[in-house]
Design an enzyme around this catalytic site. Sequence first.
Site, mmCIF file in Angstrom:
data_model
loop_
_atom_site.group_PDB
_atom_site.id
_atom_site.type_symbol
_atom_site.label_atom_id
_atom_site.label_comp_id
_atom_site.label_asym_id
_atom_site.label_seq_id
_atom_site.Cartn_x
_atom_site.Cartn_y
_atom_site.Cartn_z
ATOM 1 N N HIS A 21 3.576 30.405 19.632
ATOM 2 C CA HIS A 21 2.182 30.873 19.770
ATOM 3 C C HIS A 21 2.102 32.355 20.141
ATOM 4 O O HIS A 21 1.016 32.934 20.134
ATOM 5 C CB HIS A 21 1.406 30.004 20.769
ATOM 6 C CG HIS A 21 1.705 30.272 22.207
ATOM 7 N ND1 HIS A 21 2.635 29.549 22.938
ATOM 8 C CD2 HIS A 21 1.187 31.179 23.070
ATOM 9 C CE1 HIS A 21 2.660 30.004 24.188
ATOM 10 N NE2 HIS A 21 1.783 30.991 24.289
ATOM 11 N N ASP B 68 6.712 24.623 19.676
ATOM 12 C CA ASP B 68 6.329 25.965 20.145
ATOM 13 C C ASP B 68 7.564 26.824 20.449
ATOM 14 O O ASP B 68 7.862 27.110 21.596
ATOM 15 C CB ASP B 68 5.429 25.841 21.377
ATOM 16 C CG ASP B 68 4.682 27.136 21.685
ATOM 17 O OD1 ASP B 68 4.755 28.070 20.868
ATOM 18 O OD2 ASP B 68 4.031 27.207 22.746
ATOM 19 N N GLN C 124 -0.703 33.254 32.246
ATOM 20 C CA GLN C 124 -0.867 34.079 31.043
ATOM 21 C C GLN C 124 0.096 35.272 31.109
ATOM 22 O O GLN C 124 0.218 35.929 32.141
ATOM 23 C CB GLN C 124 -2.310 34.579 30.930
ATOM 24 C CG GLN C 124 -3.257 33.578 30.303
ATOM 25 C CD GLN C 124 -3.485 32.351 31.171
ATOM 26 O OE1 GLN C 124 -3.674 32.472 32.369
ATOM 27 N NE2 GLN C 124 -3.449 31.172 30.587
ATOM 28 N N GLY C 125 0.769 35.534 30.002
ATOM 29 C CA GLY C 125 1.741 36.627 29.960
ATOM 30 C C GLY C 125 3.170 36.170 30.179
ATOM 31 O O GLY C 125 4.111 36.915 29.914
ATOM 32 N N ASP C 126 3.326 34.931 30.665
ATOM 33 C CA ASP C 126 4.674 34.366 30.844
ATOM 34 C C ASP C 126 5.116 33.574 29.619
ATOM 35 O O ASP C 126 6.281 33.186 29.517
ATOM 36 C CB ASP C 126 4.710 33.444 32.070
ATOM 37 C CG ASP C 126 4.589 34.199 33.380
ATOM 38 O OD1 ASP C 126 5.188 35.284 33.490
ATOM 39 O OD2 ASP C 126 3.899 33.712 34.294
ATOM 40 N N SER C 127 4.189 33.314 28.701
ATOM 41 C CA SER C 127 4.494 32.527 27.502
ATOM 42 C C SER C 127 5.763 33.014 26.819
ATOM 43 O O SER C 127 6.003 34.220 26.717
ATOM 44 C CB SER C 127 3.343 32.619 26.502
ATOM 45 O OG SER C 127 2.230 31.894 26.938
#
Length: 209
Positions: free
Chosen positions: A23, A68, A155-158
């Site tokens: 993603h 993912d 958010q941002g660690d994905s």
Amino acid sequence: MVHLSMGCGGALYKKDVVLTAAHCVSGSGSTTRITATAGVTDLGDPAAIKVKSTKVLQAPGYNGTGKDWALVKLARPIDRPTLKIATNTRYNRGAFIIAGWGDTAENANTGSTKLLKAKVPFVSDRRCKLHYGGDLVPSQELCAGLPRGGVDTCQGDSGGPMFRKDDGGAWIQVGIVSWGDGCARPLVPGVYTEVSTFASAIASAAATL
């Protein structure tokens, strides 16, 4: 551990291939738009190693549910240790380390310039489904988090790795930061791509880059 310029994390699967989340990228193909930053914990450190991408390979058949994972091919190798991935479910238990440069609180939208890490325990599929129900894909996803909340990826660690030590004391990646409801909420675990499920597909894909 690698920071990717589109605002995701990743880990060096090979010296010139980063494993991240599907993603985080928009399809497969050639691209020089992604910059990988490695070798430092502080993104502002002048010693940072920065390398452009040449290709991206998104998990075949990825449609937003499960699968993912993605690979980013780099223009040149990064001389830093690679992180081996789990090839079976043996290490999908116990306590895991999560790390990234993402937000430090839900809806913070700022990220962190310094690499942060934390420890989270395994959460069974049964317990995870108490919150996520049918949205969870148990055969492809792994849950982790403290019942009381307070510690989580955000958010941002994905795309970053969830890892632990194997029986020989070496670090091994068992998950990829994938999704979740909010950040660090009580009784709401984080959801991670179960790396062992896709180990052979990842190896085959990396061989084509």
